[in-house]
Design a protein around this motif. Structure first.
Motif, short mmCIF file in Angstrom:
data_model
loop_
_atom_site.label_atom_id
_atom_site.label_comp_id
_atom_site.label_asym_id
_atom_site.label_seq_id
_atom_site.Cartn_x
_atom_site.Cartn_y
_atom_site.Cartn_z
N GLN A 53 0.83 -1.21 0.00
CA GLN A 53 0.00 0.00 0.00
C GLN A 53 0.87 1.26 0.00
OE1 GLN A 53 -2.41 -1.91 3.39
NE2 GLN A 53 -3.69 -0.19 2.75
N CYS A 55 4.02 1.54 -1.00
CA CYS A 55 4.73 1.63 -2.28
C CYS A 55 3.82 2.15 -3.38
CB CYS A 55 5.31 0.27 -2.68
SG CYS A 55 6.71 -0.20 -1.68
N ASP A 56 2.60 1.67 -3.44
CA ASP A 56 1.64 2.17 -4.43
C ASP A 56 1.39 3.66 -4.23
OD1 ASP A 56 1.40 -0.34 -5.56
OD2 ASP A 56 -0.54 -0.79 -4.62
N GLY A 59 4.44 5.48 -5.37
CA GLY A 59 4.82 5.24 -6.77
C GLY A 59 6.23 4.66 -6.89
N GLU A 61 8.85 0.95 -6.22
CA GLU A 61 8.90 -0.50 -6.07
C GLU A 61 9.28 -0.84 -4.63
OE1 GLU A 61 8.11 -2.89 -8.33
OE2 GLU A 61 7.44 -1.24 -9.57
#
Length: 70
Positions: A53, A55-56, A59, A61
């Protein structure tokens, strides 16, 4: 330095680089700002789900949050 501390340092660095507050990151990740703060202070071990969550929301990896600097 354990992985929890590595993630804390990287999370804070990346968040600052993106000029994002803990509150903004928390909102984007669907977490509480208090929990983001605990991760950044290495007070909690984030689960794989939470890692995804965050990392998303940033934006990036997962490897970027877990990479040890030399």
């Amino acid at each position: 330095m354990d992985l929890k501390e590595v993630m804390a340092i990287n999370l804070r660095r990346i968040r600052h680089a993106k000029q994002m507050t803990q509150e903004e990151l928390a909102h984007r990740a669907g977490l509480s700002a208090r929990y983001i703060g605990k991760i950044e202070r290495a007070n909690v071990s984030a689960s794989v789900t939470v890692l995804g969550q965050v990392c998303d929301a940033l934006g990036v990896e997962p490897a970027e949050l877990l990479a040890k600097s030399h």
